[in-house]
Motif scaffolding. Structure first.
Motif, PDB file in Angstrom:
ATOM      1  N   ARG A 255       0.859  -1.186   0.000  1.00  0.00           N
ATOM      2  CA  ARG A 255       0.000   0.000   0.000  1.00  0.00           C
ATOM      3  C   ARG A 255       0.899   1.241   0.000  1.00  0.00           C
ATOM      4  NH1 ARG A 255      -5.230   0.758   1.675  1.00  0.00           N
ATOM      5  NH2 ARG A 255      -5.455  -1.366   0.868  1.00  0.00           N
ATOM      6  N   SER A 256       0.743   2.081  -1.012  1.00  0.00           N
ATOM      7  CA  SER A 256       1.608   3.261  -1.145  1.00  0.00           C
ATOM      8  C   SER A 256       0.969   4.471  -0.484  1.00  0.00           C
ATOM      9  CB  SER A 256       1.875   3.556  -2.621  1.00  0.00           C
ATOM     10  OG  SER A 256       0.651   3.794  -3.305  1.00  0.00           O
ATOM     11  N   GLU A 257       1.779   5.222   0.251  1.00  0.00           N
ATOM     12  CA  GLU A 257       1.350   6.465   0.881  1.00  0.00           C
ATOM     13  C   GLU A 257       2.408   7.533   0.586  1.00  0.00           C
ATOM     14  OE1 GLU A 257      -1.421   7.124   2.318  1.00  0.00           O
ATOM     15  OE2 GLU A 257      -2.276   5.110   2.510  1.00  0.00           O
ATOM     16  N   TYR A 258       1.967   8.644  -0.023  1.00  0.00           N
ATOM     17  CA  TYR A 258       2.870   9.733  -0.372  1.00  0.00           C
ATOM     18  C   TYR A 258       2.700  10.874   0.626  1.00  0.00           C
ATOM     19  CZ  TYR A 258       3.436   7.297  -4.823  1.00  0.00           C
ATOM     20  OH  TYR A 258       3.703   6.353  -5.786  1.00  0.00           O
ATOM     21  N   SER A 259       3.805  11.528   0.941  1.00  0.00           N
ATOM     22  CA  SER A 259       3.757  12.603   1.936  1.00  0.00           C
ATOM     23  C   SER A 259       3.100  13.860   1.392  1.00  0.00           C
ATOM     24  CB  SER A 259       5.169  12.941   2.423  1.00  0.00           C
ATOM     25  OG  SER A 259       5.996  13.352   1.335  1.00  0.00           O
ATOM     26  N   SER A 282       5.863   5.835   1.508  1.00  0.00           N
ATOM     27  CA  SER A 282       5.824   4.798   2.552  1.00  0.00           C
ATOM     28  C   SER A 282       5.026   3.600   2.069  1.00  0.00           C
ATOM     29  CB  SER A 282       5.200   5.357   3.833  1.00  0.00           C
ATOM     30  OG  SER A 282       5.939   6.457   4.319  1.00  0.00           O
ATOM     31  N   ASN A 283       5.431   2.427   2.520  1.00  0.00           N
ATOM     32  CA  ASN A 283       4.701   1.194   2.255  1.00  0.00           C
ATOM     33  C   ASN A 283       3.980   0.786   3.533  1.00  0.00           C
ATOM     34  OD1 ASN A 283       3.718  -1.293   1.537  1.00  0.00           O
ATOM     35  ND2 ASN A 283       5.711  -2.252   1.196  1.00  0.00           N
ATOM     36  N   THR A 284       2.676   1.032   3.571  1.00  0.00           N
ATOM     37  CA  THR A 284       1.881   0.689   4.756  1.00  0.00           C
ATOM     38  C   THR A 284       1.167  -0.645   4.592  1.00  0.00           C
ATOM     39  OG1 THR A 284      -0.012   1.938   3.890  1.00  0.00           O
ATOM     40  CG2 THR A 284       1.530   3.128   5.312  1.00  0.00           C
ATOM     41  N   GLY A 285       1.516  -1.388   3.533  1.00  0.00           N
ATOM     42  CA  GLY A 285       0.905  -2.693   3.316  1.00  0.00           C
ATOM     43  C   GLY A 285       1.698  -3.801   3.959  1.00  0.00           C
ATOM     44  N   ASN A 286       1.435  -5.045   3.518  1.00  0.00           N
ATOM     45  CA  ASN A 286       2.121  -6.204   4.102  1.00  0.00           C
ATOM     46  C   ASN A 286       2.852  -7.031   3.046  1.00  0.00           C
ATOM     47  OD1 ASN A 286      -0.092  -7.249   2.818  1.00  0.00           O
ATOM     48  ND2 ASN A 286      -1.094  -8.002   4.684  1.00  0.00           N
ATOM     49  N   ALA A 287       3.192  -6.372   1.906  1.00  0.00           N
ATOM     50  CA  ALA A 287       4.017  -6.994   0.873  1.00  0.00           C
ATOM     51  C   ALA A 287       4.931  -5.921   0.293  1.00  0.00           C
ATOM     52  CB  ALA A 287       3.152  -7.625  -0.218  1.00  0.00           C
ATOM     53  N   GLU A 288       5.970  -6.332  -0.399  1.00  0.00           N
ATOM     54  CA  GLU A 288       6.947  -5.392  -0.931  1.00  0.00           C
ATOM     55  C   GLU A 288       6.317  -4.461  -1.964  1.00  0.00           C
ATOM     56  OE1 GLU A 288      11.563  -5.860  -2.045  1.00  0.00           O
ATOM     57  OE2 GLU A 288      10.214  -6.884  -3.454  1.00  0.00           O
ATOM     58  N   LEU A 289       6.629  -3.164  -1.834  1.00  0.00           N
ATOM     59  CA  LEU A 289       6.156  -2.156  -2.779  1.00  0.00           C
ATOM     60  C   LEU A 289       7.238  -1.927  -3.826  1.00  0.00           C
ATOM     61  CD1 LEU A 289       3.978   0.032  -3.493  1.00  0.00           C
ATOM     62  CD2 LEU A 289       5.335   1.614  -2.104  1.00  0.00           C
ATOM     63  N   GLU A 314       8.394   0.330   5.719  1.00  0.00           N
ATOM     64  CA  GLU A 314       9.524   1.203   5.462  1.00  0.00           C
ATOM     65  C   GLU A 314       9.103   2.429   4.639  1.00  0.00           C
ATOM     66  OE1 GLU A 314      12.619   0.810   6.676  1.00  0.00           O
ATOM     67  OE2 GLU A 314      11.830  -0.915   7.790  1.00  0.00           O
ATOM     68  N   THR A 315       9.977   3.450   4.656  1.00  0.00           N
ATOM     69  CA  THR A 315       9.730   4.688   3.919  1.00  0.00           C
ATOM     70  C   THR A 315      10.962   5.061   3.106  1.00  0.00           C
ATOM     71  OG1 THR A 315       8.172   5.556   5.551  1.00  0.00           O
ATOM     72  CG2 THR A 315       9.236   7.157   4.117  1.00  0.00           C
ATOM     73  N   PHE A 316      10.741   5.467   1.871  1.00  0.00           N
ATOM     74  CA  PHE A 316      11.827   5.942   1.014  1.00  0.00           C
ATOM     75  C   PHE A 316      11.742   7.455   0.901  1.00  0.00           C
ATOM     76  CE2 PHE A 316      13.240   7.322  -3.228  1.00  0.00           C
ATOM     77  CZ  PHE A 316      14.579   6.913  -3.193  1.00  0.00           C
ATOM     78  N   ARG A 317      12.873   8.123   1.145  1.00  0.00           N
ATOM     79  CA  ARG A 317      12.915   9.578   1.019  1.00  0.00           C
ATOM     80  C   ARG A 317      13.383   9.936  -0.382  1.00  0.00           C
ATOM     81  NH1 ARG A 317      15.886  14.243   1.262  1.00  0.00           N
ATOM     82  NH2 ARG A 317      15.086  15.936   2.599  1.00  0.00           N
ATOM     83  N   GLY A 318      12.456  10.302  -1.223  1.00  0.00           N
ATOM     84  CA  GLY A 318      12.798  10.710  -2.580  1.00  0.00           C
ATOM     85  C   GLY A 318      12.933  12.212  -2.683  1.00  0.00           C
ATOM     86  N   GLU A 319      13.444  12.664  -3.821  1.00  0.00           N
ATOM     87  CA  GLU A 319      13.586  14.091  -4.072  1.00  0.00           C
ATOM     88  C   GLU A 319      13.089  14.425  -5.472  1.00  0.00           C
ATOM     89  OE1 GLU A 319      17.746  14.869  -3.444  1.00  0.00           O
ATOM     90  OE2 GLU A 319      17.398  15.572  -1.395  1.00  0.00           O
ATOM     91  N   VAL A 320      12.557  15.632  -5.592  1.00  0.00           N
ATOM     92  CA  VAL A 320      12.213  16.192  -6.896  1.00  0.00           C
ATOM     93  C   VAL A 320      13.150  17.366  -7.130  1.00  0.00           C
ATOM     94  CG1 VAL A 320      10.443  17.356  -8.259  1.00  0.00           C
ATOM     95  CG2 VAL A 320       9.831  15.435  -6.782  1.00  0.00           C
ATOM     96  N   LEU A 321      13.832  17.348  -8.258  1.00  0.00           N
ATOM     97  CA  LEU A 321      14.856  18.342  -8.562  1.00  0.00           C
ATOM     98  C   LEU A 321      14.381  19.238  -9.709  1.00  0.00           C
ATOM     99  CD1 LEU A 321      16.272  15.361  -7.939  1.00  0.00           C
ATOM    100  CD2 LEU A 321      18.332  16.745  -8.056  1.00  0.00           C
ATOM    101  N   PHE A 322      14.669  20.532  -9.555  1.00  0.00           N
ATOM    102  CA  PHE A 322      14.191  21.516 -10.514  1.00  0.00           C
ATOM    103  C   PHE A 322      15.299  22.514 -10.826  1.00  0.00           C
ATOM    104  CE2 PHE A 322      12.162  25.825 -10.727  1.00  0.00           C
ATOM    105  CZ  PHE A 322      11.732  25.725 -12.038  1.00  0.00           C
ATOM    106  N   ASP A 323      15.610  22.658 -12.112  1.00  0.00           N
ATOM    107  CA  ASP A 323      16.659  23.585 -12.539  1.00  0.00           C
ATOM    108  C   ASP A 323      16.010  24.782 -13.231  1.00  0.00           C
ATOM    109  OD1 ASP A 323      18.830  24.943 -13.459  1.00  0.00           O
ATOM    110  OD2 ASP A 323      19.803  23.214 -14.423  1.00  0.00           O
ATOM    111  N   PRO A 324      15.898  25.938 -12.566  1.00  0.00           N
ATOM    112  CA  PRO A 324      15.215  27.099 -13.160  1.00  0.00           C
ATOM    113  C   PRO A 324      15.938  27.666 -14.379  1.00  0.00           C
ATOM    114  CG  PRO A 324      16.303  27.719 -11.126  1.00  0.00           C
ATOM    115  CD  PRO A 324      16.411  26.237 -11.227  1.00  0.00           C
ATOM    116  N   ARG A 325      17.238  27.370 -14.516  1.00  0.00           N
ATOM    117  CA  ARG A 325      18.009  27.907 -15.633  1.00  0.00           C
ATOM    118  C   ARG A 325      17.573  27.321 -16.973  1.00  0.00           C
ATOM    119  NH1 ARG A 325      23.584  26.441 -12.730  1.00  0.00           N
ATOM    120  NH2 ARG A 325      22.281  24.560 -12.490  1.00  0.00           N
TER     121      ARG A 325
END
Length: 358
Positions: A255-259, A282-289, A314-325
């Protein structure tokens, strides 16, 4: 003592019933049945007459309808005790065949519900013109009901089908050709090569992702329409989202949960360096996401990638990257689409915005 208390209770109950039974704004008949009306005859109206049954002036603040097809007209002038007021209700049957039952709620200036009105009836539909039934002009006399077949999720081994209606509105036989401009390799199309004058039918499209060869993410096809070798730019578009097979009802599942659902970089100077914002998955389920696909227009980048695995809890900390140039001045808006093996919500969109300044 008990008898006196019982009598007092009965009196209080009767008083409460009387208060509830006496409406502030009373209508002798709060329901209007129009019976059977014809769509071709246009809107119908009825005027309800109400009486102020209270002991003080009453002002109607608003009459709220349950549909834009129902329009009330009323006065906001004070209604004296015992005075009358009128509420005229108009119902528009355009493009609404069949039975209708619409409620209108009357609110006082004290924002209290003081009455409910109802209009009801049945609409006999008018005959539709050819242009209404087939609104898309594909050129050369060919008309279509639509140009889009949008499927939701595409599960491996489970075919999905759709149809686009057509008619030849010309007086001659026409030749039909569909030329792919975007191809997934999964689309199957059934269409006639010639269409007689006045002939009606359907162009049938279908997807089938092989069970042994799953496809994840957007599946899209576009076919430009040519009639007698000519095109006016009309194209048929078919798309869906490839996901994992549905698990058994009692099987373990992730089960996927996004912040966040929206990421706002806010005002950013065009000359600024790359900006980053976190997104927790985050994976709030009971199998691998498992992340199956990540899609976007390319305005931003992300550390989410196909093949990413997150254990239950478990929870994975991802990032979104943005280049204004790399952006033009003004508002930037992008949608990141993340596909996982979450069987409930396999696809999630994260909206990313920024304002590029000098």
């Amino acid at each position: 003592m008990m008898t006196r208390q019982f009598i007092t209770l009965i009196i209080l109950m009767l008083c409460g019933l009387t208060a509830r039974g006496q409406q502030v704004l009373s209508f002798e008949n709060p329901t209007r049945d129009f019976g059977t009306i014809r769509e071709a005859d246009g809107p119908v109206s009825h005027t309800f007459t109400g009486v102020n049954r209270s002991d003080k002036p009453l002002v109607i603040l608003d009459v709220v309808t349950s549909c834009g097809c129902t329009v009330p007209r009323f006065s906001k002038q004070p209604i004296l005790p015992g005075g009358k007021t009128e509420i005229t209700v108009t119902y528009d049957p355009a493009n609404r065949p069949g039975i209708f039952n619409k409620d209108l709620t009357v609110y006082s200036s004290e924002r209290k519900k003081i009455a409910t009105l109802t209009v009801q009836g049945s609409v006999t539909p008018r005959p539709k013109s050819l242009e209404e039934l087939y609104p898309i002009d594909a050129g050369g006399g060919l008309r279509l009901t639509t140009t889009l077949n949008a499927f939701a999720y595409l599960y491996p081994g489970h075919p999905v089908q759709g149809a686009i209606g057509y008619v030849n509105d010309s007086r001659r036989t026409i030749r039909l050709e569909l030329r792919p401009t975007a191809a997934s390799g999964l689309l199957r199309t059934e269409a006639p090569t010639t269409i007689a004058p006045g002939e009606r039918g359907s162009i049938n499209v279908s997807y089938l992702i092989p069970a042994e060869q799953p496809r994840y993410g957007t599946v899209r096809d576009a076919q430009e329409i040519f009639v007698d070798g000519r095109s006016n730019g009309t194209a048929l578009v078919t798309h869906g989202i490839g996901v994992d097979p549905r698990p058994a009802p009692d099987a373990a599942a992730p089960r996927s949960e996004y912040s966040v659902q929206i990421l706002k970089f806010g005002p950013v100077k065009h000359s600024a360096s790359i900006r980053k914002l976190p997104v927790m998955l985050s994976n709030t389920g009971n199998a691998e996401l498992i992340v199956r696909a990540v899609e976007g227009k390319g305005e931003v980048a992300t550390t989410f990638a196909p093949g990413l695995r997150i254990a239950p809890g478990e929870t994975f900390r991802g990032e979104v990257l943005f280049d204004p140039r790399t952006q033009e001045y003004g508002v930037m808006s992008e949608h990141l689409v993340v596909i996982t093996n979450d069987p409930v919500r396999p696809m999630r969109r994260i909206r990313v915005t920024a304002i590029i300044e000098e």
